[in-house]
Every structure is written in C-alpha cells, then in structure tokens.
Enzyme design. Structure first.
Site, PDB file in Angstrom:
ATOM      1  N   SER A  71       0.835  -1.192   0.000  1.00 18.01           N
ATOM      2  CA  SER A  71       0.000   0.000   0.000  1.00 18.01           C
ATOM      3  C   SER A  71       0.872   1.245   0.000  1.00 18.01           C
ATOM      4  O   SER A  71       2.011   1.221   0.477  1.00 18.01           O
ATOM      5  CB  SER A  71      -0.925  -0.004   1.219  1.00 18.01           C
ATOM      6  OG  SER A  71      -1.825   1.086   1.176  1.00 18.01           O
ATOM      7  N   ASP A  72       0.323   2.320  -0.523  1.00 19.55           N
ATOM      8  CA  ASP A  72       1.035   3.591  -0.495  1.00 19.55           C
ATOM      9  C   ASP A  72       0.013   4.716  -0.524  1.00 19.55           C
ATOM     10  O   ASP A  72      -1.107   4.541  -1.025  1.00 19.55           O
ATOM     11  CB  ASP A  72       1.990   3.730  -1.684  1.00 19.55           C
ATOM     12  CG  ASP A  72       3.029   4.810  -1.437  1.00 19.55           C
ATOM     13  OD1 ASP A  72       3.996   4.528  -0.695  1.00 19.55           O
ATOM     14  OD2 ASP A  72       2.860   5.925  -1.940  1.00 19.55           O
TER      15      ASP A  72
END
EC number: 3.6.1.-
Length: 197
Positions: A71-72
């Site tokens: 995730s980012d």
C-alpha cells in the site's frame, strides 16, 4: 477444505499494521525495500498505485506462496505531491499551504499471490478540506501530535481531526493509510475471505 495461504503485509507503517489487525486475520510484516522516488511527470495517483504494486511485488518475489498486501499514500495539493514532512519546519509549511484548501489523499492498495498468478490493485481517493487554520493552531497541533511521519502532516484518527472541515471518501480507513473495503475485496479475489474461518 483448502488451506488458507499465509498473509503478509509488505509495509513498515504501524498505521497500516494497526488497520489490517482489524480484520482479525493472522499476518506477518515484511519491509518491501522499494525506491519511492517519483518518476518524471508522474501524477500523485499514479505514484501511489505504482508504489503499492511495487511493494507487493517485492515481497511476493521473496514469499511466492503468500498473499502479499502493498500500500502507499500520496497527498496532492494543486497537482503537486505532498510527502511526509519529516521535520517540524516542513510540517508547519505543509499545514500553512493546505489551510482553507482541499487536498486529495490517494491511497492505493495492491494484493499479489505469486503462486496463483493473482495480482490486483485499487485506488481509494479521499478529499479532505482543511479549516482556515491560524498559525497558533498549527503550532499547538504539531507540538502535541508530532505527525512528522504522516503525509500532509495530519492524523485524522486523533487530534488532527480538529484541523479538518470535511472528509469525503467511500472507504473510511483510506485516509489513515489502508482502504480496508478495497483490501477485503482484493483479498477475497486472492483466496482469503476475512469472514470465512
């Protein structure tokens, strides 16, 4: 009955770890070791998607039998990415620039399972309107919270909520760093249903 594959969160973020714990699934945490430098001309949304996929892929390459979550999050003000401030001075500058304005937080999640060939990703944009903050409010907030490891210098899950006029999102945990509705959908596609024992 098939055995559920091992689940790995490819992230060093304590916020993402705490969010994933809400699903009550056993999981390990592995640092993804990904260069997060933006590419020339890359939009904040594209950057978030690319980095989420790269994090998942990096860990999945080391653990091919596991389902891996990457995730980012990239905050965007007027088309420009806003990163983690790192210092008090940069956090002050970020909050001053955002006061009275809308900021889009692009939170991306990617799930990969190398053994089955599954790869999926989703973007959860969150529109955040900041109040027209006084310098004294900014200073008090930063001294109290010290959110220097958060994109946009604000943590909505604690005192940072007082900085905001509104949050608009269809995936409520996206602003904290992991959109759990989208994560659950991707996990089901990869063979892990949080509601199946």
């Amino acid at each position: 009955m098939t055995t559920r594959p091992k689940l790995i969160l490819g992230s060093t973020s304590r916020y993402r770890r705490e969010l994933l714990e809400r699903l009550r699934l056993p999981f390990d945490v592995v640092s993804p070791q990904v260069d997060e430098t933006p590419l020339d001309g890359e939009t904040p949304a594209a950057l978030a998607m690319r980095l989420a996929a790269a994090k998942a892929a990096a860990v999945a390459a080391l653990h091919p039998q596991a389902v891996v979550i990457g995730s980012d999050q990239v905050a965007e003000l007027d088309g420009t990415p806003i990163g983690k401030p790192g210092t008090h001075e940069r956090a002050v500058a970020q909050l001053r620039a955002m006061r009275g304005r809308s900021v889009v937080f692009h939170t991306a999640v990617a799930v990969q399972h190398a053994a089955s060939g599954y790869s999926g990703a989703a973007l959860a944009p969150v529109n955040v309107r900041f109040r027209d903050l006084a310098d004294a409010e900014i200073e008090h907030y930063l001294r109290t919270e010290q959110p220097y490891d958060c994109a946009g210098s604000a943590k909505c899950e604690t005192l940072g909520i007082a900085l905001l006029a509104a949050i608009e999102s269809d995936d409520p945990t996206a602003l904290v760093g992991l959109p759990l509705i989208r994560t659950c959908a991707l996990l089901r596609e990869a063979g892990i249903d949080p509601l199946q024992p």
